[in-house]
Motif scaffolding. Sequence first.
Motif, PDB file in Angstrom:
ATOM      1  N   ARG A  28       0.833  -1.201   0.000  1.00 45.56           N
ATOM      2  CA  ARG A  28       0.000   0.000   0.000  1.00 45.56           C
ATOM      3  C   ARG A  28       0.869   1.252   0.000  1.00 45.56           C
ATOM      4  N   ARG A  29       1.952   1.258   0.768  1.00 47.50           N
ATOM      5  CA  ARG A  29       2.846   2.416   0.774  1.00 47.50           C
ATOM      6  C   ARG A  29       3.487   2.616  -0.591  1.00 47.50           C
ATOM      7  N   LEU A  30       3.880   1.515  -1.233  1.00 51.28           N
ATOM      8  CA  LEU A  30       4.460   1.613  -2.568  1.00 51.28           C
ATOM      9  C   LEU A  30       3.438   2.172  -3.554  1.00 51.28           C
ATOM     10  N   ARG A  31       2.227   1.695  -3.464  1.00 50.25           N
ATOM     11  CA  ARG A  31       1.176   2.184  -4.369  1.00 50.25           C
ATOM     12  C   ARG A  31       0.895   3.663  -4.128  1.00 50.25           C
ATOM     13  N   ASP A  32       0.841   4.070  -2.873  1.00 49.90           N
ATOM     14  CA  ASP A  32       0.582   5.478  -2.560  1.00 49.90           C
ATOM     15  C   ASP A  32       1.718   6.375  -3.044  1.00 49.90           C
ATOM     16  N   GLU A  33       2.962   5.924  -2.868  1.00 48.94           N
ATOM     17  CA  GLU A  33       4.103   6.717  -3.328  1.00 48.94           C
ATOM     18  C   GLU A  33       4.092   6.833  -4.851  1.00 48.94           C
ATOM     19  N   THR A  34       3.726   5.758  -5.519  1.00 43.70           N
ATOM     20  CA  THR A  34       3.660   5.768  -6.976  1.00 43.70           C
ATOM     21  C   THR A  34       2.594   6.725  -7.481  1.00 43.70           C
ATOM     22  N   GLN A  35       1.487   6.831  -6.759  1.00 45.09           N
ATOM     23  CA  GLN A  35       0.389   7.694  -7.195  1.00 45.09           C
ATOM     24  C   GLN A  35       0.783   9.169  -7.238  1.00 45.09           C
ATOM     25  N   ALA A  36       1.853   9.532  -6.559  1.00 45.79           N
ATOM     26  CA  ALA A  36       2.310  10.924  -6.560  1.00 45.79           C
ATOM     27  C   ALA A  36       3.216  11.231  -7.749  1.00 45.79           C
ATOM     28  N   LEU A  37       3.537  10.236  -8.568  1.00 44.55           N
ATOM     29  CA  LEU A  37       4.449  10.435  -9.693  1.00 44.55           C
ATOM     30  C   LEU A  37       3.689  10.881 -10.938  1.00 44.55           C
ATOM     31  N   PRO A  38       4.382  11.561 -11.863  1.00 47.65           N
ATOM     32  CA  PRO A  38       3.721  12.022 -13.095  1.00 47.65           C
ATOM     33  C   PRO A  38       3.140  10.880 -13.932  1.00 47.65           C
ATOM     34  N   ARG A  39       3.787   9.715 -13.910  1.00 53.94           N
ATOM     35  CA  ARG A  39       3.313   8.579 -14.705  1.00 53.94           C
ATOM     36  C   ARG A  39       2.560   7.559 -13.847  1.00 53.94           C
ATOM     37  N   ALA A  40       1.826   8.047 -12.876  1.00 55.79           N
ATOM     38  CA  ALA A  40       1.112   7.165 -11.946  1.00 55.79           C
ATOM     39  C   ALA A  40       0.156   6.216 -12.661  1.00 55.79           C
ATOM     40  N   SER A  41      -0.329   6.597 -13.829  1.00 50.65           N
ATOM     41  CA  SER A  41      -1.275   5.750 -14.555  1.00 50.65           C
ATOM     42  C   SER A  41      -0.640   4.439 -15.019  1.00 50.65           C
ATOM     43  N   TRP A  42       0.693   4.345 -14.978  1.00 50.38           N
ATOM     44  CA  TRP A  42       1.361   3.093 -15.337  1.00 50.38           C
ATOM     45  C   TRP A  42       1.171   2.012 -14.263  1.00 50.38           C
ATOM     46  N   GLN A  43       0.726   2.410 -13.092  1.00 51.84           N
ATOM     47  CA  GLN A  43       0.579   1.497 -11.961  1.00 51.84           C
ATOM     48  C   GLN A  43      -0.608   0.552 -12.168  1.00 51.84           C
ATOM     49  N   ILE A  44      -0.412  -0.746 -11.928  1.00 51.55           N
ATOM     50  CA  ILE A  44      -1.542  -1.669 -11.991  1.00 51.55           C
ATOM     51  C   ILE A  44      -2.401  -1.504 -10.740  1.00 51.55           C
ATOM     52  N   SER A  45      -3.623  -1.998 -10.802  1.00 49.26           N
ATOM     53  CA  SER A  45      -4.521  -1.918  -9.651  1.00 49.26           C
ATOM     54  C   SER A  45      -4.114  -2.947  -8.599  1.00 49.26           C
ATOM     55  N   PRO A  46      -4.445  -2.702  -7.338  1.00 58.04           N
ATOM     56  CA  PRO A  46      -4.068  -3.659  -6.291  1.00 58.04           C
ATOM     57  C   PRO A  46      -4.751  -4.999  -6.449  1.00 58.04           C
ATOM     58  N   GLU A  47      -5.995  -5.010  -6.932  1.00 61.99           N
ATOM     59  CA  GLU A  47      -6.664  -6.295  -7.120  1.00 61.99           C
ATOM     60  C   GLU A  47      -6.028  -7.095  -8.254  1.00 61.99           C
ATOM     61  N   GLN A  48      -5.475  -6.395  -9.258  1.00 56.54           N
ATOM     62  CA  GLN A  48      -4.753  -7.105 -10.309  1.00 56.54           C
ATOM     63  C   GLN A  48      -3.454  -7.681  -9.769  1.00 56.54           C
ATOM     64  N   GLY A  49      -2.749  -6.916  -8.948  1.00 56.08           N
ATOM     65  CA  GLY A  49      -1.521  -7.432  -8.349  1.00 56.08           C
ATOM     66  C   GLY A  49      -1.781  -8.670  -7.508  1.00 56.08           C
ATOM     67  N   GLN A  50      -2.853  -8.650  -6.748  1.00 52.44           N
ATOM     68  CA  GLN A  50      -3.204  -9.811  -5.922  1.00 52.44           C
ATOM     69  C   GLN A  50      -3.574 -11.007  -6.794  1.00 52.44           C
ATOM     70  N   PHE A  51      -4.288 -10.753  -7.897  1.00 46.56           N
ATOM     71  CA  PHE A  51      -4.653 -11.837  -8.813  1.00 46.56           C
ATOM     72  C   PHE A  51      -3.413 -12.457  -9.449  1.00 46.56           C
ATOM     73  N   MET A  52      -2.452 -11.626  -9.825  1.00 49.97           N
ATOM     74  CA  MET A  52      -1.222 -12.149 -10.414  1.00 49.97           C
ATOM     75  C   MET A  52      -0.426 -12.956  -9.398  1.00 49.97           C
TER      76      MET A  52
END
Length: 220
Positions: A28-52
Amino acid sequence: MTARTLQLDDALHRYLLDVSLRESPLLRRLRDETQALPRASWQISPEQGQFMNLLVRLIGARRIVEVGTFTGYSALCMAEATGEEGRLICCDLPGDYHAIARRYWEEAGVAPRIDLRPGPALDTLASLREEVAPGHFDLMFIDADKANYPHYLEHALVLVRQGGLILFDNTLWSGRVLEAEPASADTRAIQALNRALRDDSRVDLSLLPLGDGLTICRKR
């Protein structure tokens, strides 16, 4: 019962996360830190990460290739599922955001399992084909430049073992796959990939409406 996939509004999506998501505080901390970046849209969703993560466990994957790594969220999700003997090779163009990935991999204790190889992924995959025997890998996750998706598929079909999985991200492309005459090369490539995979006898196939569309191929 329903004959088609249910559409999720914000409330139902929140419910889905509330009753099923097991995201760790570190993820969650990694996801939150990523959301502050200009290319945050490159981040996969948490439910997709869990599925993978679940897919890795289901097939007992120990050797994985990732094409497109960004801040390392998907790599971390998969690496945590491989066990101590797992190995993950990440192909990505050089970027400052890799420092974030390495920091979280270290904190999670999976850094020794991950080999990040900066550079054009097509070159890295070609080198891998010289380093290892065909069918060496159990799973490949592809989430990089869309124009090269058809080329990544051909590399994956050599590198991944029979019964292994090839995952393509963004195969619904925010609905842009419906464009009749797309100006974007990325859109045209995803459309071409989707059409080709439908009739490709080398794989079993399912396209899931998860995240921005996740295509799962099982190599026959």
